[in-house]
Design an enzyme around this catalytic site. Structure first.
Site, PDB file in Angstrom:
ATOM      1  N   SER A  10       0.604  -1.120  -0.074  1.00 49.01           N
ATOM      2  CA  SER A  10       0.332  -0.189   0.150  1.00 49.01           C
ATOM      3  C   SER A  10       0.694   1.257  -0.411  1.00 49.01           C
ATOM      4  CB  SER A  10      -0.741   0.134   1.680  1.00 49.01           C
ATOM      5  OG  SER A  10      -1.555   1.278   1.349  1.00 49.01           O
ATOM      6  N   MET A  68     -12.046   5.038  -1.065  1.00 42.69           N
ATOM      7  CA  MET A  68     -12.626   4.960  -0.154  1.00 42.69           C
ATOM      8  C   MET A  68     -13.530   6.515  -0.153  1.00 42.69           C
ATOM      9  SD  MET A  68     -10.017   3.285   2.656  1.00 42.69           S
ATOM     10  CE  MET A  68      -8.972   3.439   1.315  1.00 42.69           C
TER      11      MET A  68
HETATM   12  C1  DX5 Z   1      -6.516   1.694   5.261  1.00 44.71           C
HETATM   13  C2  DX5 Z   1      -6.433   1.525   3.801  1.00 44.71           C
HETATM   14  C3  DX5 Z   1      -4.881   0.754   3.969  1.00 44.71           C
HETATM   15  C4  DX5 Z   1      -4.244   0.684   4.323  1.00 44.71           C
HETATM   16  C5  DX5 Z   1      -3.728  -0.407   5.533  1.00 44.71           C
HETATM   17  O1  DX5 Z   1      -7.951   2.367   5.035  1.00 44.71           O
HETATM   18  O2  DX5 Z   1      -7.245   1.456   3.316  1.00 44.71           O
HETATM   19  O3  DX5 Z   1      -4.647  -0.451   2.688  1.00 44.71           O
HETATM   20  O4  DX5 Z   1      -3.331   1.718   3.855  1.00 44.71           O
HETATM   21  O5  DX5 Z   1      -2.209  -0.290   5.275  1.00 44.71           O
HETATM   22  P1  DX5 Z   1      -1.466  -1.007   6.697  1.00 44.71           P
HETATM   23  O6  DX5 Z   1      -0.540  -2.171   6.190  1.00 44.71           O
HETATM   24  O7  DX5 Z   1      -0.112  -0.181   7.180  1.00 44.71           O
HETATM   25  O8  DX5 Z   1      -2.366  -2.011   7.975  1.00 44.71           O
HETATM   26 ZN    ZN Z   2      -6.169   0.059   1.428  1.00 38.74          ZN
END
Ligand code: DX5
Ligand code: ZN
Length: 224
Positions: A10, A68
């Site tokens: 991500s 989102m």
């Molecule tokens: C949260 C995002 C994730 C986030 C995950 O709303 O959708 O994709 O970047 O980050 P980690 O792996 O750090 O939990």
């Molecule tokens: Zn995400």
């Protein structure tokens, strides 16, 4: 058939001042996960179409856009048109039947993804998911990176895998949030096959090694 795990770092955890270099650091991964947040559907704001277009132009791997945002029906097809491999909208954000946006995404050449928050029941969307290619089961509340994995959502991952194994659904089962060396095996054993990891990849000294290690752990758990 053994499933092949896909690792999707991500970009939310990357250095936004150096996006092009940050995409190169994860060139060994399968998909580059890009979190689009609008400060309405989630209490955070990240980036939108023009920046995703710039990322698409430099990324060595296909983009996995996680929207989102409110009114995804209006905006999602644009991400498919700019070349994203997979575009995921939130079920909770759709104002109409999500199958309409799935159709538009596929028509624009992308895989169509549907995301559900930790508190959203899978059963409400099983029939709708027959028109999708990806189910994203959120393993944290969407909005921020670096949160702790919520193991209580694993029964939804298990149920999704049963539906796929039974031939009722044909979707990737993707997990997102808190995926790291301590949690990826549980998610893989439950039935996930696409693993988003932000901090676990970009927070590592060597992202390429972190990707390889996560992939090996997931593959072992999937075959084991
Ligand atoms: C949260 C995002 C994730 C986030 C995950 O709303 O959708 O994709 O970047 O980050 P980690 O792996 O750090 O939990
Ligand atoms: Zn995400």
């Amino acid at each position: 058939m053994p499933r092949t795990p896909l690792i999707a770092p991500s970009l939310l955890a990357a250095d936004f001042a150096r996006i092009a270099e940050e995409t190169q650091r994860v060139a060994d991964a399968d998909w580059l996960h890009v979190d689009v947040m609008d400060a309405h559907f989630v209490p955070n704001l990240t980036l939108g179409g023009p920046v995703v277009e710039a990322i698409q132009a430099v990324s060595p791997i296909p983009l996995d856009c996680h929207l989102m945002i409110e009114a995804p029906e209006r905006w999602a097809p644009g991400y498919a048109e700019l070349g994203a491999k997979n575009v995921t909208v939130h079920a909770e954000a759709c104002t109409g039947d999500p199958r309409g946006v799935a159709r538009d995404l596929r028509a624009a050449g992308a895989l169509a993804g549907l995301a559900i928050k930790p508190g959203t029941p899978l059963e409400d969307y099983v029939e709708i998911l027959r028109d999708f290619d990806t189910l994203l089961v959120m393993t944290v509340e969407p909005g921020f990176g670096g949160q702790s994995f919520i193991a209580d959502v694993l029964p939804k991952v298990r149920r999704a895998r049963e539906l796929v194994d039974a031939g009722h659904l044909q979707v990737f089962v993707e997990v997102d949030g808190g995926i790291n060396a301590d949690t990826i095996e549980q998610a893989a054993e439950a039935g996930a096959d696409v693993f988003v990891a932000g901090s676990a990849v970009y927070g590592a000294d060597d992202p390429a090694r972190a990707i390889a290690a996560l992939r090996a752990q997931a593959a072992a758990a999937l075959t084991g």
